[in-house]
Design a protein around this motif. Structure first.
Motif, PDB file in Angstrom:
ATOM      1  N   GLY A   1       1.068  -1.599  -4.466  1.00 60.86           N
ATOM      2  CA  GLY A   1       0.437  -2.878  -3.616  1.00 60.86           C
ATOM      3  C   GLY A   1       0.289  -2.953  -2.085  1.00 60.86           C
ATOM      4  O   GLY A   1      -0.050  -1.783  -1.541  1.00 60.86           O
ATOM      5  N   GLN A   2       0.656  -4.056  -1.653  1.00 59.27           N
ATOM      6  CA  GLN A   2       0.611  -4.172  -0.144  1.00 59.27           C
ATOM      7  C   GLN A   2       1.549  -3.209   0.727  1.00 59.27           C
ATOM      8  O   GLN A   2       1.231  -3.323   1.922  1.00 59.27           O
TER       9      GLN A   2
ATOM     10  N   LEU B   1       3.400  -6.871 -11.703  1.00 58.72           N
ATOM     11  CA  LEU B   1       3.683  -5.263 -11.763  1.00 58.72           C
ATOM     12  C   LEU B   1       3.280  -4.878 -13.188  1.00 58.72           C
ATOM     13  O   LEU B   1       2.781  -3.619 -13.522  1.00 58.72           O
TER      14      LEU B   1
ATOM     15  N   SER C   1      -2.494  -0.474 -15.504  1.00 56.24           N
ATOM     16  CA  SER C   1      -3.731  -0.277 -14.656  1.00 56.24           C
ATOM     17  C   SER C   1      -3.764   1.063 -14.219  1.00 56.24           C
ATOM     18  O   SER C   1      -5.047   1.753 -14.105  1.00 56.24           O
ATOM     19  N   GLY C   2      -2.823   1.643 -13.682  1.00 53.52           N
ATOM     20  CA  GLY C   2      -2.865   2.775 -12.926  1.00 53.52           C
ATOM     21  C   GLY C   2      -2.947   3.815 -14.055  1.00 53.52           C
ATOM     22  O   GLY C   2      -3.623   4.679 -13.621  1.00 53.52           O
TER      23      GLY C   2
ATOM     24  N   ARG D   1      -2.337   8.251  -9.564  1.00 58.17           N
ATOM     25  CA  ARG D   1      -3.233   7.251 -10.183  1.00 58.17           C
ATOM     26  C   ARG D   1      -2.618   6.002  -9.861  1.00 58.17           C
ATOM     27  O   ARG D   1      -3.339   5.240  -9.328  1.00 58.17           O
ATOM     28  N   GLY D   2      -1.197   6.022 -10.060  1.00 55.85           N
ATOM     29  CA  GLY D   2      -0.564   4.508 -10.145  1.00 55.85           C
ATOM     30  C   GLY D   2      -0.383   4.046  -8.601  1.00 55.85           C
ATOM     31  O   GLY D   2      -0.056   2.922  -8.201  1.00 55.85           O
ATOM     32  N   SER D   3       0.087   5.153  -7.922  1.00 53.50           N
ATOM     33  CA  SER D   3       0.656   5.262  -6.414  1.00 53.50           C
ATOM     34  C   SER D   3       0.423   3.918  -5.834  1.00 53.50           C
ATOM     35  O   SER D   3       1.396   2.985  -5.791  1.00 53.50           O
ATOM     36  N   PHE D   4      -0.820   3.849  -5.089  1.00 52.52           N
ATOM     37  CA  PHE D   4      -1.250   2.564  -4.128  1.00 52.52           C
ATOM     38  C   PHE D   4      -1.395   1.298  -5.146  1.00 52.52           C
ATOM     39  O   PHE D   4      -1.114   0.077  -4.649  1.00 52.52           O
ATOM     40  N   ILE D   5      -1.857   1.379  -6.385  1.00 56.01           N
ATOM     41  CA  ILE D   5      -1.975   0.231  -7.112  1.00 56.01           C
ATOM     42  C   ILE D   5      -0.734  -0.689  -7.655  1.00 56.01           C
ATOM     43  O   ILE D   5      -0.374  -1.707  -7.336  1.00 56.01           O
ATOM     44  N   VAL D   6       0.253   0.560  -7.987  1.00 57.89           N
ATOM     45  CA  VAL D   6       1.722  -0.128  -8.223  1.00 57.89           C
ATOM     46  C   VAL D   6       2.389  -0.579  -6.927  1.00 57.89           C
ATOM     47  O   VAL D   6       2.956  -1.752  -6.778  1.00 57.89           O
TER      48      VAL D   6
ATOM     49  N   HIS E   1       0.015  10.510 -13.115  1.00 58.56           N
ATOM     50  CA  HIS E   1      -0.065   9.252 -13.064  1.00 58.56           C
ATOM     51  C   HIS E   1       0.638   8.681 -11.648  1.00 58.56           C
ATOM     52  O   HIS E   1       0.844   7.679 -11.755  1.00 58.56           O
TER      53      HIS E   1
ATOM     54  N   ARG F   1      -0.112  -4.055 -13.189  1.00 56.69           N
ATOM     55  CA  ARG F   1      -0.420  -3.048 -12.400  1.00 56.69           C
ATOM     56  C   ARG F   1      -0.199  -1.622 -12.891  1.00 56.69           C
ATOM     57  O   ARG F   1      -0.900  -0.707 -12.596  1.00 56.69           O
ATOM     58  N   ILE F   2       0.898  -1.425 -13.573  1.00 56.47           N
ATOM     59  CA  ILE F   2       1.581  -0.202 -13.997  1.00 56.47           C
ATOM     60  C   ILE F   2       0.502   0.343 -15.089  1.00 56.47           C
ATOM     61  O   ILE F   2      -0.168   1.451 -15.019  1.00 56.47           O
TER      62      ILE F   2
ATOM     63  N   PHE G   1      -6.298  -5.302  -7.107  1.00 52.00           N
ATOM     64  CA  PHE G   1      -5.111  -5.736  -7.871  1.00 52.00           C
ATOM     65  C   PHE G   1      -4.181  -6.737  -7.022  1.00 52.00           C
ATOM     66  O   PHE G   1      -3.066  -7.178  -7.682  1.00 52.00           O
ATOM     67  N   ARG G   2      -4.831  -7.425  -6.035  1.00 52.71           N
ATOM     68  CA  ARG G   2      -3.917  -8.273  -5.379  1.00 52.71           C
ATOM     69  C   ARG G   2      -3.521  -9.345  -6.060  1.00 52.71           C
ATOM     70  O   ARG G   2      -4.534  -9.946  -6.921  1.00 52.71           O
TER      71      ARG G   2
ATOM     72  N   ALA H   1      -6.554  -0.394  -4.482  1.00 52.38           N
ATOM     73  CA  ALA H   1      -5.543  -1.086  -4.454  1.00 52.38           C
ATOM     74  C   ALA H   1      -5.526  -2.556  -4.400  1.00 52.38           C
ATOM     75  O   ALA H   1      -5.140  -3.250  -5.184  1.00 52.38           O
TER      76      ALA H   1
END
Lengths: 235, 107
Positions: B28-29, A100, A106-107, B21-26, B18, A103-104, A95-96, A92
């Motif tokens: 973020g912090q 969005l 990418s997920g 998969r997307g959870s923490f990437i979407v 998904h 990022r979506i 992707f800083r 995660a």
């Protein structure tokens, strides 16, 4: 598209290319498995575009075809995909600084091979354009390879003769993923307990035995790692 | 299962893929998991794969039957996957053993 993005894309593509060839047999087998389960071309490719996860597709198909209840299908897929939760948490920070809208997708594109190869530099490189290129180029290449060779498998499966036990290829595919996982001792415990419990509990209604077996396997693996850590401390 | 149910189950498996998969990437912090939970979740894929594979290998027509052609083929796959990195070989050897026993010896 700027020069730093392209430089990142080139590096990412170059590092993933050799490993990506390993996707081809998987994709072919997945295509054959989807067809052997009784899906037509539109259904097979529809599932393949919507899910884009070979293991979850191959493993939930028997449940879907057998008419298992939806919550069981969903929970089984979720259990198989929990590794992605861990991958997602681990990568995660790579992707800083990205919006969005990047990022979506990418997920959606995150797969095991790209995660394994790209996470380290995603976390350490500062430039976010470079990082996005470095992630998205190999990811898109993997996606393209996967979709094309699943389609090849789906179309080719019709040419294969009946009665050749081709559905066993799905079992082989799942075993090939399981074997390297089980080289770790507590993972092996989780797998053994999950497997044995699933066989013993196969007559539970609604195929519930699968979920109970998975939970027992997780508990056993966790307990085994704790026990081994304790043992190490004592000796 | 056919028609609309098929597509509903695809949508469900899609979400079950998904979201993790997307959870923490979407997010973020804004999100992180306690280490103990991440530690236990590590065992989910191995347990789930084994739970799905094992009945297909050991159960024949509803009855536990450890020694059958599928078991022999599974052993062959195991040996090949442990020894060689070639991605095609487990499929060739596994299917070879299964078909050899079924067609050649009539098991």
């Amino acid at each position: 598209m700027n020069r730093r993005f392209l430089a990142g894309a080139r590096s990412g593509f170059r590092i993933f290319l050799p490993l990506s060839i390993g996707l081809i047999p998987w994709a072919l087998v997945t295509g054959v498995a989807l067809t052997s389960a009784g899906l037509n071309v539109v259904e097979a490719m529809g599932m393949n575009l919507m899910v884009y996860a070979g293991v979850a597709q191959i493993a939930t198909l028997p449940l879907i075809v057998a008419g298992a209840p939806l919550w069981l299908i969903g929970l089984t897929a979720l259990a198989l995909n929990l590794r992605f939760l861990i991958f997602s948490a681990a990568i995660a920070r790579g992707f800083r600084g990205m919006p969005l809208r990047l990022r979506i997708p990418s997920g959606y594109l995150l797969i095991d091979g790209v995660f394994a190869l790209c996470t380290e530099r995603m976390l350490t490189v500062h430039d976010r354009h470079w990082r996005f290129g470095y992630f998205v180029a190999p990811s898109l290449w993997g996606w393209l390879l996967w979709q094309s060779f699943v389609l090849t498998g789906v179309l080719g499966a019709g040419a294969l003769p009946q009665g050749w036990s081709l559905e066993f290829m799905a079992t082989i595919a799942l075993m090939v993923i399981l074997v390297p996982l089980s080289k770790n001792r507590s993972m092996l415990v989780a797998a053994l307990v999950g497997g044995v419990a699933s066989v013993l509990l196969r007559d539970m209604p609604l195929k519930l035995g699968v979920i109970v077996a998975i939970v027992l396997g997780i508990v056993a693996g966790f307990a085994a790692s704790r026990a081994m850590a304790e043992h190490k401390k004592e000796t | 299962m056919d028609g609309i149910w098929l597509w509903i189950s695809f949508a469900l498996v899609s979400m079950a893929t998904h979201f993790p998969r997307g959870s923490f990437i979407v997010l973020g912090q804004r999100a992180s998991l306690p280490p103990a939970v991440l530690g236990a979740l590590r065992y989910a894929p191995a347990a789930a794969l084994a739970a799905i594979v094992a009945p297909g290998v050991f159960v024949v027509e509803g009855a536990l039957q450890p020694f059958n052609p599928k078991f022999a083929a599974a052993i062959a796959v195991l040996v090949v996957a442990l020894r060689w990195k070639n991605p095609w070989l487990p499929f060739i050897i596994g299917m070879g053993v299964l078909l050899g026993l079924r067609k050649g010896f009539g098991f």
